[in-house]
Structures are given as structure tokens and as C-alpha cells.
Design a protein around this motif. Sequence first.
Motif, mmCIF file in Angstrom:
data_model
loop_
_atom_site.group_PDB
_atom_site.id
_atom_site.type_symbol
_atom_site.label_atom_id
_atom_site.label_comp_id
_atom_site.label_asym_id
_atom_site.label_seq_id
_atom_site.Cartn_x
_atom_site.Cartn_y
_atom_site.Cartn_z
ATOM 1 N N ALA A 53 0.725 -1.532 -0.090
ATOM 2 C CA ALA A 53 -0.138 -0.357 -0.069
ATOM 3 C C ALA A 53 1.468 0.673 0.068
ATOM 4 O O ALA A 53 1.622 1.110 0.107
ATOM 5 N N PRO A 54 0.467 2.467 -0.369
ATOM 6 C CA PRO A 54 1.060 3.445 -0.558
ATOM 7 C C PRO A 54 1.715 3.655 1.145
ATOM 8 O O PRO A 54 0.544 3.750 2.009
ATOM 9 N N LEU A 55 2.225 4.022 1.290
ATOM 10 C CA LEU A 55 2.815 4.182 2.588
ATOM 11 C C LEU A 55 2.800 5.942 3.295
ATOM 12 O O LEU A 55 2.852 6.965 2.612
ATOM 13 N N THR A 56 1.557 5.896 3.991
ATOM 14 C CA THR A 56 1.178 7.478 4.932
ATOM 15 C C THR A 56 1.043 7.258 6.029
ATOM 16 O O THR A 56 1.024 6.547 6.925
ATOM 17 N N ARG A 57 1.423 8.682 6.580
ATOM 18 C CA ARG A 57 0.856 8.425 7.873
ATOM 19 C C ARG A 57 0.506 7.966 8.454
ATOM 20 O O ARG A 57 0.539 7.112 10.433
ATOM 21 N N ALA A 84 7.365 2.771 0.180
ATOM 22 C CA ALA A 84 7.862 4.486 0.205
ATOM 23 C C ALA A 84 8.036 5.303 -0.819
ATOM 24 O O ALA A 84 9.015 4.225 -1.821
ATOM 25 N N THR A 85 8.387 6.333 -1.227
ATOM 26 C CA THR A 85 8.547 7.098 -2.849
ATOM 27 C C THR A 85 10.048 7.076 -1.930
ATOM 28 O O THR A 85 10.423 7.114 -0.776
ATOM 29 N N GLY A 86 11.191 7.987 -3.018
ATOM 30 C CA GLY A 86 12.519 8.000 -2.711
ATOM 31 C C GLY A 86 12.749 9.545 -1.745
ATOM 32 O O GLY A 86 13.219 9.783 -1.298
ATOM 33 N N ALA A 87 11.664 10.112 -1.159
ATOM 34 C CA ALA A 87 11.540 10.716 -0.774
ATOM 35 C C ALA A 87 10.906 10.640 0.616
ATOM 36 O O ALA A 87 10.092 11.394 1.540
ATOM 37 N N GLN A 88 10.834 9.638 0.974
ATOM 38 C CA GLN A 88 10.057 8.822 2.654
ATOM 39 C C GLN A 88 11.191 8.226 3.527
ATOM 40 O O GLN A 88 11.629 7.149 2.513
ATOM 41 N N GLY A 89 11.686 8.154 4.344
ATOM 42 C CA GLY A 89 11.768 7.553 5.152
ATOM 43 C C GLY A 89 10.716 7.441 6.192
ATOM 44 O O GLY A 89 9.958 7.260 6.300
ATOM 45 N N VAL A 90 10.997 5.984 7.163
ATOM 46 C CA VAL A 90 10.850 5.788 8.107
ATOM 47 C C VAL A 90 11.775 5.584 9.163
ATOM 48 O O VAL A 90 12.728 5.933 9.572
ATOM 49 N N ASN A 91 10.806 5.447 10.633
ATOM 50 C CA ASN A 91 11.591 5.010 11.709
ATOM 51 C C ASN A 91 10.858 4.021 12.431
ATOM 52 O O ASN A 91 9.398 4.488 12.595
ATOM 53 N N TYR A 92 10.945 3.253 12.847
ATOM 54 C CA TYR A 92 10.554 1.618 12.724
ATOM 55 C C TYR A 92 10.755 1.698 14.776
ATOM 56 O O TYR A 92 11.587 2.263 15.732
ATOM 57 N N GLY A 93 9.334 2.084 15.291
ATOM 58 C CA GLY A 93 9.109 1.613 16.735
ATOM 59 C C GLY A 93 10.735 1.015 17.577
ATOM 60 O O GLY A 93 10.442 -0.189 16.911
ATOM 61 N N ARG A 94 10.676 1.135 18.833
ATOM 62 C CA ARG A 94 11.330 -0.213 19.660
ATOM 63 C C ARG A 94 10.080 -1.306 19.525
ATOM 64 O O ARG A 94 9.274 -1.000 19.653
ATOM 65 N N ILE A 120 9.369 9.681 8.013
ATOM 66 C CA ILE A 120 9.525 11.164 7.439
ATOM 67 C C ILE A 120 9.721 11.480 6.773
ATOM 68 O O ILE A 120 10.174 10.967 4.799
ATOM 69 N N ASP A 121 8.863 12.980 6.392
ATOM 70 C CA ASP A 121 8.778 12.937 4.897
ATOM 71 C C ASP A 121 7.677 14.683 5.475
ATOM 72 O O ASP A 121 8.009 14.875 5.924
ATOM 73 N N ALA A 130 -2.053 5.527 8.247
ATOM 74 C CA ALA A 130 -1.083 3.491 8.029
ATOM 75 C C ALA A 130 -0.040 3.029 8.904
ATOM 76 O O ALA A 130 -0.306 2.333 9.261
ATOM 77 N N PHE A 131 0.794 3.915 8.910
ATOM 78 C CA PHE A 131 2.256 3.430 9.506
ATOM 79 C C PHE A 131 2.290 3.890 10.655
ATOM 80 O O PHE A 131 2.712 3.430 11.510
ATOM 81 N N ALA A 132 1.318 4.650 11.061
ATOM 82 C CA ALA A 132 0.953 5.251 12.689
ATOM 83 C C ALA A 132 1.564 3.901 13.882
ATOM 84 O O ALA A 132 2.298 4.297 14.576
ATOM 85 N N PRO A 133 0.670 2.801 13.959
ATOM 86 C CA PRO A 133 1.029 1.584 15.230
ATOM 87 C C PRO A 133 2.987 1.758 14.657
ATOM 88 O O PRO A 133 3.182 0.406 15.790
ATOM 89 N N PHE A 134 3.008 1.684 13.906
ATOM 90 C CA PHE A 134 4.769 0.955 13.605
ATOM 91 C C PHE A 134 5.618 1.666 13.205
ATOM 92 O O PHE A 134 6.766 1.550 13.677
ATOM 93 N N GLY A 135 5.340 3.226 13.638
ATOM 94 C CA GLY A 135 6.056 3.860 14.112
ATOM 95 C C GLY A 135 5.917 5.623 12.930
ATOM 96 O O GLY A 135 5.302 5.600 13.139
ATOM 97 N N ASP A 136 7.308 6.198 12.709
ATOM 98 C CA ASP A 136 7.542 7.306 11.672
ATOM 99 C C ASP A 136 6.690 7.086 10.774
ATOM 100 O O ASP A 136 8.338 6.734 10.331
#
Lengths: 161, 161
Positions: B7-11, B111-121, B21-22, B13-19
Motif C-alpha cells: 500500500a502507499p506509505l502514509t503517516r 515508500a517513495t524515494g522522498a520518504q523514510g521511516v523510523n521503526y518503533g522500538r 519521515i517526509d 497507515a504506518f502510525a502503529p509501527f513508527g514514524d
Amino acid sequence: MQIIRPAPLTRAAFAPFGDVIDTDGADAFPINAGMTTRFHDLATVDVAAGAGRPAIAIFRSTPVSLPFDIALMERHPLASQAFFPLAPRPWLVVVADDEAGRPGTPLAFLATGAQGVNYGRNVWHHPLLALESVTDFLIVDRGGADNLEEFSLEAPVRIEG
Amino acid sequence: MQIIRPAPLTRAAFAPFGDVIDTDGADAFPINAGMTTRFHDLATVDVAAGAGRPAIAIFRSTPVSLPFDIALMERHPLASQAFFPLAPRPWLVVVADDEAGRPGTPLAFLATGAQGVNYGRNVWHHPLLALESVTDFLIVDRGGADNLEEFSLEAPVRIEG
């Protein structure tokens, strides 16, 4: 007017001011069943003074061109600050020794688009200087306030190419 | 074989897993006399468990192509782990809920090439999955050891494009 010229950014030359973040010459080892190489421990992130926490930001920077006159330096008393370009374009790094609480003569370095830096805590540096076109940088610094000291130079210093 | 689609990476949808970065939709303000826009506080870096310190690395990742079968998930009990691509290419993010100490059904994001993620602990995720060509990523995680838990899936899960 005082004139300085950028030197290539190398770990040795930049060591008094912080870390060069660069795969070149870094400690590296394979991870993820060999699918990925980890270039390890490229910067000492030092953000915990004053109960700080690390923060990630993106800076979008309008470029300058040389010659460029710098008139101000800054430093962060509570934290290191790391910059890495998100596009493969060269950029300028300007730092200075501390001389009794004020910046000494600035030194300029030309970073490649594959090099970042991590300014040490309390190291005088110029605000971000992109070249060529608007460039995004990933930043690792400190969340929270009261972490900026600025110093206006008595006379501007010219950086020539 | 179980099949999942990215799925497209959106804040949201990804909120349960971390941040995510966009810059898109981020809190932003001008700094450096208007020369730079700071997109602020994009990720919660959480590396201090077990007296950890934040570390910056670069991962150079061999690409995969879809369909791709995943057979292993991992998590880091002592720290978050942030990834940001250093080239503007899409990449795959695969995460899973924890179900009694093991990963549940994986979810994939493109993720697009302008998106990072931060996996939660402690968030289950697949090791880095670049697409198209060898890609460097800037990583912010934790210095020090004993921060990796791996889980081999009973049956591989296929990611299809």
C-alpha cells in the motif's frame, strides 16, 4: 576583506570539528544475509546534555554561489548536529575554532554529495550552505529549545571558489 | 502461499509501527534568515534503553524485485531504527503487529524515494528492501550490541506488485 578557499572535506582535516559521515574509509560489514553492507558508527551523536533527546528533521536549503560572504557563525551548546545531503550535489561546510568564546578565522570545506558532517557540540559553524540548486538534507540534532548561540563577525569573510 | 500487496506509505497507515519521515504534511518553519526551511521533529528517536547512544550509519542495499518472498522478520528491543534513502528511488517497507512475541501477518508499504521511516522500538519489520538498483540509506539507530531479535516465518509470504 579576508578571503578563504574551500579545501576538500576529509576526516583528518575535519577531526577537530566533528565527524565526516562518508562510506569511504569507514568500518563496514555485511548484514541481512549479505544483502546489505553496514557502514558503521559514522558519527557520535551527542544530544543528551540538558536531558535532550535526538530529533530527525529535514532542512530544505536555498543554494548560494561563490564568492559568498559570511557574516555570522553559530553553535549549539547542548548537542551535536549532523547533516547529510539527500541529493548528490556538493555543498559547503564552514567551521571555526573557538577563541575565548567567539569564533576564530573560519575554515571552509567542500563536501561531495556523498558526504555529511556531524558538528561537535559547541563547534562554531556557518548555517547550512547548499550549492547549485535547492537541496534537502537529513538532520540529526536535539529536540527542545535554547540550544543556539550566534555570533556576528566584525567583518565579513569571503569564500572564493 | 500467502500473498500481500504494498500500500502507499502514509503517516496514518504506518502510525502503529513508527514514524514516516517526509516533508509532506510536516510541521515546517523558516530558519537561517529564510534561506532554509526546517521540517521539524519528523521522528521519535528512542535509543536510550540499556544506556544506549544514538548512532548514524549508512546501509548500502542490494535491490530485490517483486514478486519477493519474505521468510524472516526482525525487531530491536532496545531502540527505534530510522531509514532514509539517499537516492530518489522507491523502496519497500514491511512490518507486522506483535502477536504474543512473534510477528503477525506482514503488511507491506511502498515508500517513495522522498520518504523514510523510523521503526518503533520492538516493532517487527523485514530487513531493508531496496528496489531497482543498489541504494544507500542513512540510518539512525543505537550503538552497541544485543539489540536484535529475529523470527523465521513458518511459511514464506509473497509480496506482489
